[in-house]
Design a protein around this motif. Structure first.
Motif, PDB file in Angstrom:
ATOM      1  N   GLY A 641      83.969  15.624  31.416  1.00 22.88           N
ATOM      2  CA  GLY A 641      83.003  15.229  30.359  1.00 22.88           C
ATOM      3  C   GLY A 641      83.782  15.120  29.125  1.00 22.88           C
ATOM      4  N   LEU A 642      84.802  15.468  28.852  1.00 22.34           N
ATOM      5  CA  LEU A 642      85.909  15.366  27.651  1.00 22.34           C
ATOM      6  C   LEU A 642      86.356  14.062  27.491  1.00 22.34           C
ATOM      7  CD1 LEU A 642      87.849  18.603  27.947  1.00 22.34           C
ATOM      8  CD2 LEU A 642      85.995  18.306  26.410  1.00 22.34           C
ATOM      9  N   GLU A 643      86.160  13.102  28.708  1.00 19.65           N
ATOM     10  CA  GLU A 643      86.616  11.527  28.488  1.00 19.65           C
ATOM     11  C   GLU A 643      85.674  10.746  28.045  1.00 19.65           C
ATOM     12  OE1 GLU A 643      88.000  10.480  32.429  1.00 19.65           O
ATOM     13  OE2 GLU A 643      88.950  12.421  32.925  1.00 19.65           O
ATOM     14  N   LYS A 644      84.175  11.242  27.856  1.00 22.12           N
ATOM     15  CA  LYS A 644      83.144  10.316  27.530  1.00 22.12           C
ATOM     16  C   LYS A 644      83.420   9.692  26.259  1.00 22.12           C
ATOM     17  CE  LYS A 644      78.337  11.231  26.266  1.00 22.12           C
ATOM     18  NZ  LYS A 644      78.668  11.236  24.748  1.00 22.12           N
ATOM     19  N   LEU A 645      83.694  10.413  25.133  1.00 23.56           N
ATOM     20  CA  LEU A 645      83.621  10.117  23.326  1.00 23.56           C
ATOM     21  C   LEU A 645      84.691   8.880  23.565  1.00 23.56           C
ATOM     22  CD1 LEU A 645      82.415  10.007  20.754  1.00 23.56           C
ATOM     23  CD2 LEU A 645      84.079  11.764  20.435  1.00 23.56           C
ATOM     24  N   ALA A 646      85.903   8.954  24.130  1.00 21.54           N
ATOM     25  CA  ALA A 646      86.858   7.940  23.757  1.00 21.54           C
ATOM     26  C   ALA A 646      86.550   6.778  24.739  1.00 21.54           C
ATOM     27  CB  ALA A 646      88.263   8.681  24.181  1.00 21.54           C
ATOM     28  N   TYR A 647      86.122   6.760  25.940  1.00 21.37           N
ATOM     29  CA  TYR A 647      85.536   5.720  26.614  1.00 21.37           C
ATOM     30  C   TYR A 647      84.808   5.134  26.001  1.00 21.37           C
ATOM     31  CZ  TYR A 647      83.783   2.861  30.416  1.00 21.37           C
ATOM     32  OH  TYR A 647      83.457   2.218  31.292  1.00 21.37           O
ATOM     33  N   GLU A 648      83.613   5.524  25.303  1.00 21.75           N
ATOM     34  CA  GLU A 648      82.502   4.975  24.725  1.00 21.75           C
ATOM     35  C   GLU A 648      82.945   4.347  23.512  1.00 21.75           C
ATOM     36  OE1 GLU A 648      79.442   8.194  24.223  1.00 21.75           O
ATOM     37  OE2 GLU A 648      78.800   7.711  26.455  1.00 21.75           O
ATOM     38  N   ASN A 649      83.726   4.805  22.880  1.00 22.66           N
ATOM     39  CA  ASN A 649      84.364   4.262  21.511  1.00 22.66           C
ATOM     40  C   ASN A 649      85.152   2.792  21.760  1.00 22.66           C
ATOM     41  OD1 ASN A 649      83.388   6.044  19.569  1.00 22.66           O
ATOM     42  ND2 ASN A 649      85.273   7.371  19.896  1.00 22.66           N
ATOM     43  N   ILE A 650      85.821   3.001  22.742  1.00 17.15           N
ATOM     44  CA  ILE A 650      86.564   1.666  22.965  1.00 17.15           C
ATOM     45  C   ILE A 650      85.647   0.588  23.612  1.00 17.15           C
ATOM     46  CG2 ILE A 650      88.028   0.612  24.830  1.00 17.15           C
ATOM     47  CD1 ILE A 650      89.660   2.084  22.776  1.00 17.15           C
ATOM     48  N   MET A 651      84.491   1.127  24.477  1.00 12.72           N
ATOM     49  CA  MET A 651      83.558  -0.096  24.743  1.00 12.72           C
ATOM     50  C   MET A 651      82.732  -0.461  23.744  1.00 12.72           C
ATOM     51  SD  MET A 651      84.561  -0.189  27.844  1.00 12.72           S
ATOM     52  CE  MET A 651      83.469  -1.469  28.120  1.00 12.72           C
ATOM     53  N   ALA A 652      82.791   0.172  22.727  1.00 13.76           N
ATOM     54  CA  ALA A 652      81.811  -0.189  21.457  1.00 13.76           C
ATOM     55  C   ALA A 652      82.842  -0.739  20.335  1.00 13.76           C
ATOM     56  CB  ALA A 652      81.160   1.035  20.739  1.00 13.76           C
ATOM     57  N   SER A 653      83.696  -1.535  20.678  1.00 11.37           N
ATOM     58  CA  SER A 653      84.721  -2.074  19.953  1.00 11.37           C
ATOM     59  C   SER A 653      84.612  -3.632  19.936  1.00 11.37           C
ATOM     60  CB  SER A 653      86.043  -1.881  20.360  1.00 11.37           C
ATOM     61  OG  SER A 653      86.456  -0.236  20.298  1.00 11.37           O
ATOM     62  N   GLY A 654      84.895  -4.441  18.794  1.00 10.57           N
ATOM     63  CA  GLY A 654      84.924  -5.850  18.919  1.00 10.57           C
ATOM     64  C   GLY A 654      86.263  -6.331  19.568  1.00 10.57           C
ATOM     65  N   ALA A 655      87.098  -5.599  19.376  1.00 15.49           N
ATOM     66  CA  ALA A 655      88.451  -5.820  20.055  1.00 15.49           C
ATOM     67  C   ALA A 655      89.489  -4.650  20.062  1.00 15.49           C
ATOM     68  CB  ALA A 655      89.107  -6.832  19.438  1.00 15.49           C
ATOM     69  N   VAL A 656      90.320  -4.654  20.696  1.00 14.35           N
ATOM     70  CA  VAL A 656      91.536  -3.432  20.656  1.00 14.35           C
ATOM     71  C   VAL A 656      92.908  -4.151  20.335  1.00 14.35           C
ATOM     72  CG1 VAL A 656      92.955  -1.747  22.147  1.00 14.35           C
ATOM     73  CG2 VAL A 656      90.332  -1.666  22.172  1.00 14.35           C
ATOM     74  N   ALA A 657      93.358  -3.831  19.359  1.00 11.98           N
ATOM     75  CA  ALA A 657      94.588  -4.274  18.955  1.00 11.98           C
ATOM     76  C   ALA A 657      95.795  -3.531  19.504  1.00 11.98           C
ATOM     77  CB  ALA A 657      94.722  -4.633  17.375  1.00 11.98           C
ATOM     78  N   VAL A 658      96.874  -4.158  19.898  1.00  6.59           N
ATOM     79  CA  VAL A 658      97.928  -3.242  20.305  1.00  6.59           C
ATOM     80  C   VAL A 658      99.325  -3.856  19.567  1.00  6.59           C
ATOM     81  CG1 VAL A 658      99.354  -2.452  22.254  1.00  6.59           C
ATOM     82  CG2 VAL A 658      96.790  -2.974  22.325  1.00  6.59           C
ATOM     83  N   ILE A 659     100.042  -3.212  18.899  1.00  5.54           N
ATOM     84  CA  ILE A 659     101.276  -3.563  18.389  1.00  5.54           C
ATOM     85  C   ILE A 659     102.400  -2.846  19.287  1.00  5.54           C
ATOM     86  CG2 ILE A 659     102.858  -3.149  16.480  1.00  5.54           C
ATOM     87  CD1 ILE A 659     100.348  -2.741  14.712  1.00  5.54           C
ATOM     88  N   HIS A 660     103.115  -4.156  19.594  1.00  2.00           N
ATOM     89  CA  HIS A 660     104.479  -3.663  20.605  1.00  2.00           C
ATOM     90  C   HIS A 660     105.912  -4.028  19.623  1.00  2.00           C
ATOM     91  CE1 HIS A 660     101.648  -4.723  23.597  1.00  2.00           C
ATOM     92  NE2 HIS A 660     102.353  -4.370  24.405  1.00  2.00           N
ATOM     93  N   ALA A 661     106.763  -2.949  19.797  1.00  2.23           N
ATOM     94  CA  ALA A 661     108.012  -2.998  19.276  1.00  2.23           C
ATOM     95  C   ALA A 661     109.086  -3.379  20.172  1.00  2.23           C
ATOM     96  CB  ALA A 661     108.242  -1.756  18.534  1.00  2.23           C
ATOM     97  N   THR A 662     110.207  -4.018  20.093  1.00  2.00           N
ATOM     98  CA  THR A 662     111.270  -4.299  20.786  1.00  2.00           C
ATOM     99  C   THR A 662     111.864  -3.088  21.519  1.00  2.00           C
ATOM    100  OG1 THR A 662     112.954  -4.485  19.063  1.00  2.00           O
ATOM    101  CG2 THR A 662     111.699  -6.460  19.759  1.00  2.00           C
ATOM    102  N   ASP A 663     112.244  -1.773  20.943  1.00  2.00           N
ATOM    103  CA  ASP A 663     112.634  -0.587  21.309  1.00  2.00           C
ATOM    104  C   ASP A 663     111.751   0.449  20.767  1.00  2.00           C
ATOM    105  OD1 ASP A 663     113.638  -0.107  18.771  1.00  2.00           O
ATOM    106  OD2 ASP A 663     115.453  -1.730  19.371  1.00  2.00           O
ATOM    107  N   LEU A 664     112.523   1.557  21.160  1.00  2.04           N
ATOM    108  CA  LEU A 664     111.854   2.979  20.651  1.00  2.04           C
ATOM    109  C   LEU A 664     112.560   3.403  19.567  1.00  2.04           C
ATOM    110  CD1 LEU A 664     110.655   4.755  24.201  1.00  2.04           C
ATOM    111  CD2 LEU A 664     109.053   3.484  22.283  1.00  2.04           C
ATOM    112  N   SER A 665     113.432   2.896  18.856  1.00  3.43           N
ATOM    113  CA  SER A 665     114.454   3.286  17.839  1.00  3.43           C
ATOM    114  C   SER A 665     113.510   3.645  16.587  1.00  3.43           C
ATOM    115  CB  SER A 665     115.445   2.293  17.485  1.00  3.43           C
ATOM    116  OG  SER A 665     114.780   1.378  16.833  1.00  3.43           O
TER     117      SER A 665
END
Length: 775
Positions: A641-665
């Protein structure tokens, strides 16, 4: 076979809801004929123990006499005199079970049946109780109360109200047989009372309680002396109390959890607010309109006493609709509550001074159950890093060579103010600034951003990058040519960057000057937005903000199947954070501020109002804050039941933006933070809302780094699933995903996270140190 099945179905519907027995006295010719008609049915079962009952009566009438078997037999015969045994007393026919039972008549029956009450209940008190009227609304828990009071003969009349029928799932707590399934609960309880004592007066309201019949329930045939509320309806709970208050009838309620008994003495306190004033802030009329759990919850939470629920009840409620259908009730708790409530009602009826209030007779606390007390003790964990001291900051500053150009104090202050407005995980605000010698030094106070779920420090470093970007955007808006150096010095990570006026033309930041006004406007908006894709010009504007930041890339996710996958990952990550002991402590003790006063006094952490929770989700969060409940969730491998809120938030999004970096420095992390802040400022300028949800990313990198010591074996399996999911979703993109956020068109927020006063993050360097570090 079909005919047989039909016949069986017809037989199963043969119960006509009878619950009133018939009385026959054989000294009357008409009654003798009626008994003969009953006995004509070969299936009738006859129970005749009157001889034994008469002997009990003789003992009850002569408590000081020590009878032998012979003298008792003689005394019983003398009592009967010339009356034949079969004509003595009364024959009672129970049509629903087809039993014919021979009993003492009412006065003698009551005397013998209550003899063992004495003198916990005296005969004088028994006579008082025989004149009282009890009303019970709701007959799951109410059945136990009604039957207990019937056994003690604590009333003269009992009114029972419930519209429901007996289901199989009721039999874990309602004392009845499977042959009663499908029978109305009021009928079932009335039958049991009649089988205990056929002389008691029982009145049934088979359609339950409504606004149309509550007055009649409370007054017809005489005003109730006590109203017992055990119904599930929020609306009924409220209007039955409103009626009871108007009529001066005390109300008693048992919750079958922690032995909680609720008493409202409207007979003694006519002005007492219903439910102790716990719902005074709500409109009672809204309760009648409440249909869904979401709508009922504002009323149910104060009525049930959310924070006072048992750990097992809290843990169970967190999985409602996931692993369990509805809230649990145990037969033992219902029987226990029935006994206590019956006792409290008797005390009230006898005028023994019961006060209004909520009272707990909690067996788990009384017996100090290990799962309750051990789970509440925090684990011994490695201490958090010590706060960064001004002495350390000054010492590190002395290792950085001075610039030939100097920032004036006003400009430095403006830059610091902008930097301090940056976002940070949990609003931890891990930055500190040292101003002096014409420059601004940015430090990372790791004690503020430290998390045992992120031992590689990813979250804090990204926050520091956002702080850097605010400083650079502000400088650009002020027309300053600002240069900066990204450190650290050797292994020292506290000193992050030095900002100075550039020599000559300087190094101009690439952020657009128009973004500067968004620094104070930008904020996290966690409201669900419409599932409306971003327009291409909006995405291009966001992408353009990252031009010039070499080493980071921005990707948008909009496909429904990918959003579902991200939603599941975010849900799983948030669930893991709350179930994990360290994550739970960090979130509920270090981050969440439950009251505006607490948020205002600390000016760090997350004001719970900024989470934009529905009443249902807020309740879930309150339940999850209990360490004992979460210990049970861990043990049961529950918590879906603790998963519900985050899932619903993502599904109520126009888009999800993800930023990638070349390494973890560290440099890549700071750059990611800068990119995230540019994205955020531009989104704000476009009227878009941003809500960071990077938990699956930092947990995935923590797992990949082999730094998952804070997690137990089962949690590591979940962590591995999250890591695999992140790889499946983002592995095809170049680099490492370090930042993830929802971008929506959500409505405006009412509350925002506060910031520490500048004096808590800004220090002045008044010492001059010979530089020993060279770029």
């Amino acid at each position: 076979m079909i005919k047989t099945t039909s016949a069986l179905r017809g037989a199963s519907l043969a119960d006509n809801g009878q619950w009133q027995p018939s009385f026959y006295r054989l000294s009357r010719p008409d009654d003798r004929k009626r008994v003969a008609d009953v006995l004509a049915d070969p299936r009738v079962l006859v129970h005749d123990t009157l001889s034994s009952q008469v002997k009990e009566l003789v003992r009850s009438l002569n408590p000081s006499v020590k009878f032998s078997a012979e003298t008792l037999e003689n005394a019983a015969q003398q009592h009967l005199a010339s009356t034949p045994l079969e004509e003595y007393g009364v024959w009672v026919h129970y049509p629903w079970s087809n039993r014919l039972v021979h009993l003492l008549d009412e006065f003698e029956f009551a005397l013998v049946r209550t003899d063992r009450n004495r003198n916990k209940i005296t005969r004088e008190e028994q006579a008082i109780l025989a004149s009282k009227r009890i009303g019970v609304i709701g007959l799951s828990v109410g059945q136990s109360i009604a039957l207990t009071m019937a056994m003690e003969r604590s009333f003269g009349e009992i009114r029972l109200a419930d519209f429901d029928t007996l289901d199989l799932s009721n039999l874990n707590r309602i004392r009845s047989g499977v042959h009663q399934l499908g029978v109305k609960k009021v009928v079932n309880v009335a039958r049991e009372i009649m089988e205990i004592d056929p002389f008691l007066k029982v009145t049934l309201y088979e359609d339950g309680i409504t606004r149309d019949n509550i007055d009649r329930f409370c007054t017809e045939g005489g005003k109730l002396d006590i109203l017992v509320d055990e119904c599930d309806s929020v609306d009924v709970k409220i209007f039955c109390r409103q009626t009871a208050k108007a009529l001066g009838i005390p109300v008693v309620m048992d919750t079958s959890d922690r032995g909680m008994i609720d008493v409202e003495r409207f007979d003694l306190e006519p002005d007492r607010p219903i439910l102790h004033g716990l719902i005074e802030h709500l409109d009672p009329n809204d309760a009648a309109k409440a249909k869904t759990n979401e709508e009922k919850l504002p009323f149910l939470a104060p009525i049930a006493g959310l924070d006072s629920l048992s750990p097992r009840m809290k843990a169970s409620m967190m999985d409602l609709g996931k692993t369990i259908v509805t809230w649990p009730q145990l037969g033992s708790a219902v029987a226990f509550g029935g006994a206590i409530t019956a006792e409290v009602c008797r005390w009230i009826l006898l005028g023994l001074g019961v006060r209004s209030g909520r009272w707990y007779v909690d067996p788990e606390e009384i017996f100090s159950l290990d799962e309750i007390h051990r789970a509440s003790k925090p684990d011994t964990v490695t201490p958090s890093p010590l706060p960064l001291s001004i002495e350390t900051m000054v010492a590190l500053a002395g290792m950085v060579p001075l610039s030939a150009t100097e920032l004036d104090d006003a400009a430095a202050l403006a830059l610091v103010e902008a930097g301090a407005m940056a976002p940070s995980a949990g609003n931890s605000q891990p930055w500190k600034f040292l101003v002096g010698d014409g420059r601004v030094l940015l430090f990372h106070d790791v004690s503020r951003s430290f998390s045992r779920l992120d031992t590689i420090g990813l979250i804090g470093d990204i926050g520091m990058g956002a702080c850097m970007e605010n400083v650079l955007v502000k400088a650009d808006g002020m027309g300053l040519s600002l240069s900066y150096s990204i450190l650290p010095i050797k292994e020292e990570r506290s000193l992050v960057a030095v900002f100075e006026l550039a020599r000559g033309s300087g190094i101009k930041p690439s952020a657009h000057r128009s973004l500067v006004e968004q620094i104070s406007v930008r904020h996290t908006n966690r409201k669900p937005g419409p599932r409306e894709p971003l327009a291409m010009p909006e995405k291009e504007a966001l992408q353009n903000q990252l031009v010039g930041l070499a080493g980071v890339d921005l990707h948008f996710v909009e496909a429904p199947h990918q959003l579902k996958a991200i939603g599941r990952l975010c849900g799983k990550a948030e669930m893991l954070r709350l179930i994990n002991k360290h994550g739970h402590k960090e979130f509920f003790e270090d981050e969440i501020r439950w009251t505006p006063a607490k948020a205002s006094s600390t000016r760090t952490g997350l004001d719970v109002r900024t989470l934009e929770l529905s009443p249902l989700d807020y309740t879930g969060l309150r339940l999850a804050s209990d360490t004992r409940a979460m210990a049970l969730i861990r043990r049961w491998n529950a918590g879906q039941g603790l998963e519900k809120l985050a899932y619903e938030n993502i599904m109520a999004s126009g888009a999800v933006a993800v930023i990638h970096a070349t390494d973890l420095s560290i440099r890549s992390r700071l750059l990611t933070g800068r990119a995230a802040q540019r994205l955020w400022l531009q989104a704000s300028a476009l009227g878009l809302s941003v809500h960071p949800m990077s938990a699956p990313l930092f947990l995935s990198h923590e797992f990949s780094a082999g730094s998952s010591v804070a997690f137990d074996t089962e949690q590591r399996r979940v962590l591995a699933d999250i890591s695999d999911g992140v790889s499946d979703l983002f592995g095809n993109n170049s680099g490492y995903p370090l930042f993830l956020c929802r971008v929506t068109r959500a409505s405006e927020t009412e509350h925002r996270s506060l910031r520490l006063p500048l004096e808590n993050v800004l220090y002045r360097n008044v010492q001059t140190h010979a530089p020993i570090w060279n770029s």
